[in-house]
Scaffold this motif. Structure first.
Motif, PDB file in Angstrom:
ATOM      1  N   LEU A 116      11.389  -5.347  -5.643  1.00  0.00           N
ATOM      2  CA  LEU A 116      12.035  -4.041  -5.429  1.00  0.00           C
ATOM      3  C   LEU A 116      12.957  -3.659  -6.580  1.00  0.00           C
ATOM      4  CD1 LEU A 116      12.712  -4.288  -1.596  1.00  0.00           C
ATOM      5  CD2 LEU A 116      11.102  -2.740  -2.743  1.00  0.00           C
ATOM      6  N   ALA A 117      13.494  -4.644  -7.290  1.00  0.00           N
ATOM      7  CA  ALA A 117      14.364  -4.354  -8.436  1.00  0.00           C
ATOM      8  C   ALA A 117      13.599  -3.636  -9.555  1.00  0.00           C
ATOM      9  CB  ALA A 117      14.970  -5.653  -8.972  1.00  0.00           C
ATOM     10  N   LYS A 118      12.275  -3.770  -9.578  1.00  0.00           N
ATOM     11  CA  LYS A 118      11.456  -3.099 -10.596  1.00  0.00           C
ATOM     12  C   LYS A 118      11.082  -1.673 -10.206  1.00  0.00           C
ATOM     13  CE  LYS A 118       8.481  -5.149 -13.103  1.00  0.00           C
ATOM     14  NZ  LYS A 118       8.841  -5.135 -14.503  1.00  0.00           N
ATOM     15  N   VAL A 119      11.418  -1.274  -8.968  1.00  0.00           N
ATOM     16  CA  VAL A 119      11.086   0.067  -8.483  1.00  0.00           C
ATOM     17  C   VAL A 119      12.370   0.705  -7.941  1.00  0.00           C
ATOM     18  CG1 VAL A 119       9.565   1.419  -6.986  1.00  0.00           C
ATOM     19  CG2 VAL A 119       8.806  -0.815  -7.812  1.00  0.00           C
ATOM     20  N   PRO A 120      13.202   1.253  -8.820  1.00  0.00           N
ATOM     21  CA  PRO A 120      14.482   1.826  -8.387  1.00  0.00           C
ATOM     22  C   PRO A 120      14.301   2.846  -7.259  1.00  0.00           C
ATOM     23  CG  PRO A 120      14.369   1.742 -10.772  1.00  0.00           C
ATOM     24  CD  PRO A 120      12.997   1.384 -10.259  1.00  0.00           C
ATOM     25  N   GLY A 121      15.071   2.649  -6.192  1.00  0.00           N
ATOM     26  CA  GLY A 121      15.027   3.550  -5.049  1.00  0.00           C
ATOM     27  C   GLY A 121      14.170   3.045  -3.908  1.00  0.00           C
ATOM     28  N   ALA A 122      13.231   2.147  -4.197  1.00  0.00           N
ATOM     29  CA  ALA A 122      12.355   1.617  -3.148  1.00  0.00           C
ATOM     30  C   ALA A 122      13.128   0.621  -2.285  1.00  0.00           C
ATOM     31  CB  ALA A 122      11.131   0.944  -3.766  1.00  0.00           C
ATOM     32  N   ILE A 127       7.420  -1.734   1.142  1.00  0.00           N
ATOM     33  CA  ILE A 127       6.499  -2.854   0.952  1.00  0.00           C
ATOM     34  C   ILE A 127       5.529  -2.825   2.127  1.00  0.00           C
ATOM     35  CG2 ILE A 127       6.242  -5.365   0.848  1.00  0.00           C
ATOM     36  CD1 ILE A 127       9.031  -5.499  -0.403  1.00  0.00           C
ATOM     37  N   TYR A 128       4.239  -2.608   1.827  1.00  0.00           N
ATOM     38  CA  TYR A 128       3.291  -2.496   2.930  1.00  0.00           C
ATOM     39  C   TYR A 128       2.339  -3.691   3.034  1.00  0.00           C
ATOM     40  CZ  TYR A 128      -0.087  -0.564  -0.467  1.00  0.00           C
ATOM     41  OH  TYR A 128      -0.919  -0.357  -1.540  1.00  0.00           O
ATOM     42  N   LYS A 129       2.370  -4.583   2.096  1.00  0.00           N
ATOM     43  CA  LYS A 129       1.642  -5.849   2.193  1.00  0.00           C
ATOM     44  C   LYS A 129       2.501  -6.908   1.523  1.00  0.00           C
ATOM     45  CE  LYS A 129      -3.146  -4.379   2.416  1.00  0.00           C
ATOM     46  NZ  LYS A 129      -4.481  -4.511   1.858  1.00  0.00           N
ATOM     47  N   PHE A 130       2.560  -8.081   2.161  1.00  0.00           N
ATOM     48  CA  PHE A 130       3.357  -9.159   1.594  1.00  0.00           C
ATOM     49  C   PHE A 130       2.921 -10.461   2.250  1.00  0.00           C
ATOM     50  CE2 PHE A 130       7.009 -11.966   1.219  1.00  0.00           C
ATOM     51  CZ  PHE A 130       7.342 -11.798  -0.111  1.00  0.00           C
ATOM     52  N   GLU A 140       2.604 -18.631  -4.530  1.00  0.00           N
ATOM     53  CA  GLU A 140       3.100 -17.347  -5.026  1.00  0.00           C
ATOM     54  C   GLU A 140       3.133 -16.323  -3.906  1.00  0.00           C
ATOM     55  OE1 GLU A 140      -0.945 -15.554  -6.993  1.00  0.00           O
ATOM     56  OE2 GLU A 140       0.147 -17.057  -8.155  1.00  0.00           O
ATOM     57  N   TYR A 141       4.079 -15.411  -4.028  1.00  0.00           N
ATOM     58  CA  TYR A 141       4.162 -14.295  -3.105  1.00  0.00           C
ATOM     59  C   TYR A 141       3.346 -13.143  -3.687  1.00  0.00           C
ATOM     60  CZ  TYR A 141       8.058 -16.735  -0.915  1.00  0.00           C
ATOM     61  OH  TYR A 141       8.847 -17.661  -0.274  1.00  0.00           O
ATOM     62  N   GLU A 142       2.516 -12.532  -2.849  1.00  0.00           N
ATOM     63  CA  GLU A 142       1.724 -11.386  -3.259  1.00  0.00           C
ATOM     64  C   GLU A 142       2.134 -10.206  -2.393  1.00  0.00           C
ATOM     65  OE1 GLU A 142      -2.376 -12.400  -2.744  1.00  0.00           O
ATOM     66  OE2 GLU A 142      -2.328 -13.918  -4.316  1.00  0.00           O
ATOM     67  N   GLY A 143       2.206  -9.039  -2.995  1.00  0.00           N
ATOM     68  CA  GLY A 143       2.579  -7.875  -2.209  1.00  0.00           C
ATOM     69  C   GLY A 143       2.236  -6.568  -2.878  1.00  0.00           C
ATOM     70  N   LYS A 144       2.416  -5.502  -2.089  1.00  0.00           N
ATOM     71  CA  LYS A 144       2.178  -4.147  -2.568  1.00  0.00           C
ATOM     72  C   LYS A 144       3.316  -3.257  -2.111  1.00  0.00           C
ATOM     73  CE  LYS A 144      -2.819  -4.605  -2.619  1.00  0.00           C
ATOM     74  NZ  LYS A 144      -4.104  -4.011  -2.257  1.00  0.00           N
ATOM     75  N   ILE A 145       3.690  -2.343  -2.992  1.00  0.00           N
ATOM     76  CA  ILE A 145       4.760  -1.382  -2.715  1.00  0.00           C
ATOM     77  C   ILE A 145       4.182   0.011  -2.920  1.00  0.00           C
ATOM     78  CG2 ILE A 145       7.020  -0.497  -3.454  1.00  0.00           C
ATOM     79  CD1 ILE A 145       7.570  -3.330  -4.615  1.00  0.00           C
ATOM     80  N   ARG A 146       4.528   0.931  -2.041  1.00  0.00           N
ATOM     81  CA  ARG A 146       4.162   2.338  -2.233  1.00  0.00           C
ATOM     82  C   ARG A 146       5.481   3.131  -2.224  1.00  0.00           C
ATOM     83  NH1 ARG A 146      -0.226   3.492   1.320  1.00  0.00           N
ATOM     84  NH2 ARG A 146      -1.553   2.852  -0.386  1.00  0.00           N
ATOM     85  N   TYR A 147       5.720   3.845  -3.351  1.00  0.00           N
ATOM     86  CA  TYR A 147       6.970   4.603  -3.464  1.00  0.00           C
ATOM     87  C   TYR A 147       6.765   5.778  -4.406  1.00  0.00           C
ATOM     88  CZ  TYR A 147      11.913   5.645  -4.192  1.00  0.00           C
ATOM     89  OH  TYR A 147      13.122   6.273  -4.255  1.00  0.00           O
ATOM     90  N   ASN A 148       7.218   6.964  -4.005  1.00  0.00           N
ATOM     91  CA  ASN A 148       7.114   8.189  -4.817  1.00  0.00           C
ATOM     92  C   ASN A 148       5.707   8.418  -5.363  1.00  0.00           C
ATOM     93  OD1 ASN A 148       9.686   9.094  -4.453  1.00  0.00           O
ATOM     94  ND2 ASN A 148      10.475   8.339  -6.398  1.00  0.00           N
ATOM     95  N   TYR A 152       2.305  -0.073  -6.443  1.00  0.00           N
ATOM     96  CA  TYR A 152       2.635  -1.234  -7.263  1.00  0.00           C
ATOM     97  C   TYR A 152       2.047  -2.470  -6.586  1.00  0.00           C
ATOM     98  CZ  TYR A 152       6.169   2.064  -8.897  1.00  0.00           C
ATOM     99  OH  TYR A 152       6.804   3.171  -9.390  1.00  0.00           O
ATOM    100  N   GLU A 153       1.518  -3.369  -7.392  1.00  0.00           N
ATOM    101  CA  GLU A 153       0.991  -4.627  -6.879  1.00  0.00           C
ATOM    102  C   GLU A 153       1.649  -5.742  -7.666  1.00  0.00           C
ATOM    103  OE1 GLU A 153      -3.322  -6.831  -6.511  1.00  0.00           O
ATOM    104  OE2 GLU A 153      -3.260  -4.641  -6.521  1.00  0.00           O
ATOM    105  N   PHE A 154       2.080  -6.806  -6.956  1.00  0.00           N
ATOM    106  CA  PHE A 154       2.789  -7.874  -7.654  1.00  0.00           C
ATOM    107  C   PHE A 154       2.418  -9.247  -7.133  1.00  0.00           C
ATOM    108  CE2 PHE A 154       5.440  -6.510  -4.107  1.00  0.00           C
ATOM    109  CZ  PHE A 154       5.809  -7.707  -3.510  1.00  0.00           C
TER     110      PHE A 154
END
Length: 170
Positions: A116-122, A127-130, A140-148, A152-154
């Motif tokens: 979340l630190a890489k996506v200011p405001g999120a 986070i919709y998958k983690f 490893e942790y895998e996840g997806k973020i949807r914002y604005n 994002y996939e990490f």
């Protein structure tokens, strides 16, 4: 014969006009390379391998750029018209540094905070998958973020907290 000459001249004028229009609306490979390297915070002399090609994606002309630096692989898609970064990704290609005792693991909450630190405001709500996964011999942790309107996939190393993979797609 005069008619052929006039047609030839007309066609050549169209070709020159089209070439000028394309050049005026194209940032050029050199500028696209500068944009990618600046975004990645990588100096040109730190790059091991660099590939760039022009592609069409959904009717949009873009530069597909790939380069390696510091044990990481960088992928970029940059609009040829204005230099906008359409998509980018970073993936660690070498073994990440481990924490001192090698046994510590970061918590799921810490991993989410890193992403979340890489996506200011999120927030966590974005986070919709983690999940915690085991891949390439490491946890490893895998996840997806949807914002604005961006996705994002990490992937984050569960021991060190290092971001192993980061992709953004708008």
């Amino acid at each position: 014969m005069k008619k052929f000459g006039k047609i030839f001249i007309a066609v050549m004028c169209l070709v020159v006009a089209a070439s000028a229009a394309f050049a005026a609306g194209n940032i050029g490979e050199a500028r696209a390379k500068e944009i990618a390297l600046a975004h990645a915070n990588v100096k040109e002399n730190e790059v091991r391998v660099f590939h760039i090609k022009t592609e069409m994606d959904h009717g949009q002309s873009l530069y597909d750029i790939e380069f390696y630096s510091g044990g990481k692989k960088y992928d970029y898609e940059i609009a040829t018209s204005d230099g906008k970064i359409l998509k980018y990704g970073v993936k660690v290609k070498s073994a990440p540094a481990q924490r001192a005792n090698g046994q510590q693991k970061i918590s799921p909450a810490e991993a989410k905070k890193i992403a979340l630190a890489k996506v200011p405001g999120a927030t966590e709500a974005n986070i919709y998958k983690f999940k915690l996964d085991y891949d390439d011999g490491r946890s490893e942790y895998e996840g997806k973020i949807r914002y604005n309107n961006n996705k994002y996939e990490f992937e984050i190393d569960a021991r060190s907290g290092e971001i192993l993979k980061w992709e953004m797609d708008d």
